[in-house]
Design an enzyme around this catalytic site. Structure first.
Site, PDB file in Angstrom:
ATOM      1  N   HIS A 232     -13.196  20.103 -24.873  1.00 15.76           N
ATOM      2  CA  HIS A 232     -12.610  19.776 -23.567  1.00 15.76           C
ATOM      3  C   HIS A 232     -11.300  19.015 -23.754  1.00 15.76           C
ATOM      4  O   HIS A 232     -11.170  18.204 -24.673  1.00 15.76           O
ATOM      5  CB  HIS A 232     -13.562  18.906 -22.743  1.00 15.76           C
ATOM      6  CG  HIS A 232     -14.808  19.604 -22.329  1.00 15.76           C
ATOM      7  ND1 HIS A 232     -14.927  20.285 -21.139  1.00 15.76           N
ATOM      8  CD2 HIS A 232     -16.008  19.745 -22.962  1.00 15.76           C
ATOM      9  CE1 HIS A 232     -16.146  20.814 -21.052  1.00 15.76           C
ATOM     10  NE2 HIS A 232     -16.809  20.496 -22.144  1.00 15.76           N
TER      11      HIS A 232
ATOM     12  N   GLU B  92     -12.151  27.017 -17.235  1.00 17.11           N
ATOM     13  CA  GLU B  92     -13.066  27.238 -18.362  1.00 17.11           C
ATOM     14  C   GLU B  92     -12.592  28.336 -19.304  1.00 17.11           C
ATOM     15  O   GLU B  92     -11.958  29.309 -18.882  1.00 17.11           O
ATOM     16  CB  GLU B  92     -14.460  27.612 -17.840  1.00 17.11           C
ATOM     17  CG  GLU B  92     -15.249  26.446 -17.302  1.00 17.11           C
ATOM     18  CD  GLU B  92     -16.723  26.771 -17.215  1.00 17.11           C
ATOM     19  OE1 GLU B  92     -17.358  26.939 -18.274  1.00 17.11           O
ATOM     20  OE2 GLU B  92     -17.241  26.853 -16.088  1.00 17.11           O
TER      21      GLU B  92
ATOM     22  N   CYS C 128     -18.489  22.601 -13.145  1.00 14.24           N
ATOM     23  CA  CYS C 128     -18.837  22.733 -14.564  1.00 14.24           C
ATOM     24  C   CYS C 128     -19.545  21.451 -14.986  1.00 14.24           C
ATOM     25  O   CYS C 128     -18.954  20.362 -14.900  1.00 14.24           O
ATOM     26  CB  CYS C 128     -17.587  22.969 -15.406  1.00 14.24           C
ATOM     27  SG  CYS C 128     -17.872  22.965 -17.196  1.00 14.24           S
TER      28      CYS C 128
ATOM     29  N   CYS D 158     -23.544  24.280 -21.908  1.00 14.66           N
ATOM     30  CA  CYS D 158     -23.351  24.492 -20.471  1.00 14.66           C
ATOM     31  C   CYS D 158     -24.306  23.558 -19.741  1.00 14.66           C
ATOM     32  O   CYS D 158     -25.501  23.859 -19.625  1.00 14.66           O
ATOM     33  CB  CYS D 158     -23.609  25.956 -20.102  1.00 14.66           C
ATOM     34  SG  CYS D 158     -23.364  26.333 -18.360  1.00 14.66           S
TER      35      CYS D 158
ATOM     36  N   ASN E 268     -19.898  33.340 -21.985  1.00 15.45           N
ATOM     37  CA  ASN E 268     -18.926  33.319 -20.905  1.00 15.45           C
ATOM     38  C   ASN E 268     -18.701  34.727 -20.383  1.00 15.45           C
ATOM     39  O   ASN E 268     -19.100  35.713 -21.001  1.00 15.45           O
ATOM     40  CB  ASN E 268     -17.612  32.711 -21.385  1.00 15.45           C
ATOM     41  CG  ASN E 268     -17.699  31.208 -21.575  1.00 15.45           C
ATOM     42  OD1 ASN E 268     -18.411  30.523 -20.841  1.00 15.45           O
ATOM     43  ND2 ASN E 268     -16.989  30.685 -22.553  1.00 15.45           N
TER      44      ASN E 268
ATOM     45  N   GLY F 132     -18.028  19.920 -18.097  1.00 20.56           N
ATOM     46  CA  GLY F 132     -16.697  19.438 -17.716  1.00 20.56           C
ATOM     47  C   GLY F 132     -16.770  18.134 -16.945  1.00 20.56           C
ATOM     48  O   GLY F 132     -15.947  17.226 -17.135  1.00 20.56           O
TER      49      GLY F 132
END
Length: 275
Positions: free
Chosen positions: A159, A208, A217, A68, A59, A220
């Site tokens: 998440h 994030e 994302c 990712c 990140n 996400g």
């Protein structure tokens, strides 16, 4: 590279060993004084014969990330463009598990990324609670004490998906910071606010870890699809709208992989003169 505005700096390290520091990553990620990106992706030679490449994810704050989805799509498209692989199927080894990417040329590169099945057991997310299940009430301060309900899961990274009636007016910054600093998330968390338009469409904003709010994302979007299915709001294929654009996600149900379809874009090439 980017996918719907979720932008990456990608380093091809398949031939040369690379030593990275958090300080370098932070400097490069700065959008005013550096290159600017949400994540740094490093492509390395595989550690096993089961994978085509190893992919490391960092990140913008310099910390390592385990998964990712959009980044996997970008890396798959890049290694094909560079001639590092001739197949249209690219198998990546990430800290969040094996990811299979299928490439197609349909007026531009399209990637379908198959992520491992979502992890719904709270202890494995990790999320600290004595409760079971996936839906949890969490007390936060934003800036006043209140209780929110979130679906907590892992897509290789943690998440928390919160269902809202309006993603535009919800204070995502306050909610995101409160949840990321919450004691029940020992490794922090990626926060999504999701509005379910109908059985096949959702609208999403993302906050994030180590980045803040992003234009899109992939993991996400996948986490939100899983949450929407668990809420019985979505069918098995949905279109997810994010500030940076649209992706499509498929999930048949528990123990099944999650498939993300998106369009990775190559923005420009450059050279690092000094580390």
């Amino acid at each position: 590279m980017h996918v719907c505005g979720n932008d990456f700096m990608v380093i091809n390290a398949t031939s040369d060993a690379l030593e990275l520091s958090a300080d370098n990553i932070q400097r490069w990620s700065d959008r005013r004084k550096g290159i600017g990106f949400d994540q740094l992706l490093v492509v390395e030679s595989p550690l096993t014969h089961e994978h085509d490449f190893r992919m490391l994810i960092f990140n913008g704050d310099g910390r390592s990330a385990r998964q990712c989805g959009n980044g996997c799509a970008a890396v798959a498209a890049l290694v094909k463009d560079l001639g590092l692989i001739t197949n249209d199927v690219v198998v990546l080894d990430t800290l969040g598990g094996t990811v299979v990417c299928k490439l197609a040329d349909v007026g531009g590169t399209q990637a379908t990324v198959e992520l491992p099945p979502p992890v719904l057991n709270p202890v494995d997310v990790p999320f600290l609670t004595d409760a079971t299940g996936h839906q949890h009430r969490i007390e936060i301060q934003t800036p006043i004490n209140r209780c929110i309900e979130a679906t907590v899961l892992s897509m290789g990274n943690p998440h928390a998906v919160v269902r809202v009636d309006d993603v535009e007016t919800t204070d995502l910054d306050g909610l995101g910071r409160a949840l990321q600093q919450h004691k029940q998330f020992p490794d922090s968390v990626n926060v999504e606010i999701l509005y379910c338009k109908d059985r096949n469409r959702g609208k999403l904003r993302i906050f994030e870890r180590g980045v803040g709010e992003t234009q899109s994302c992939g993991s996400g979007a996948c986490a939100s699809m899983v949450a929407g299915r668990l809420w019985n709001c979505f069918d098995s294929r949905v279109e997810i709208e994010m500030p940076g654009g649209f992706v499509h996600v498929e999930w048949e149900g528990p123990a099944q992989p999650v498939r993300l379809s998106c369009n990775p874009s190559h923005t420009y090439d450059g050279f690092l003169m000094h580390m």
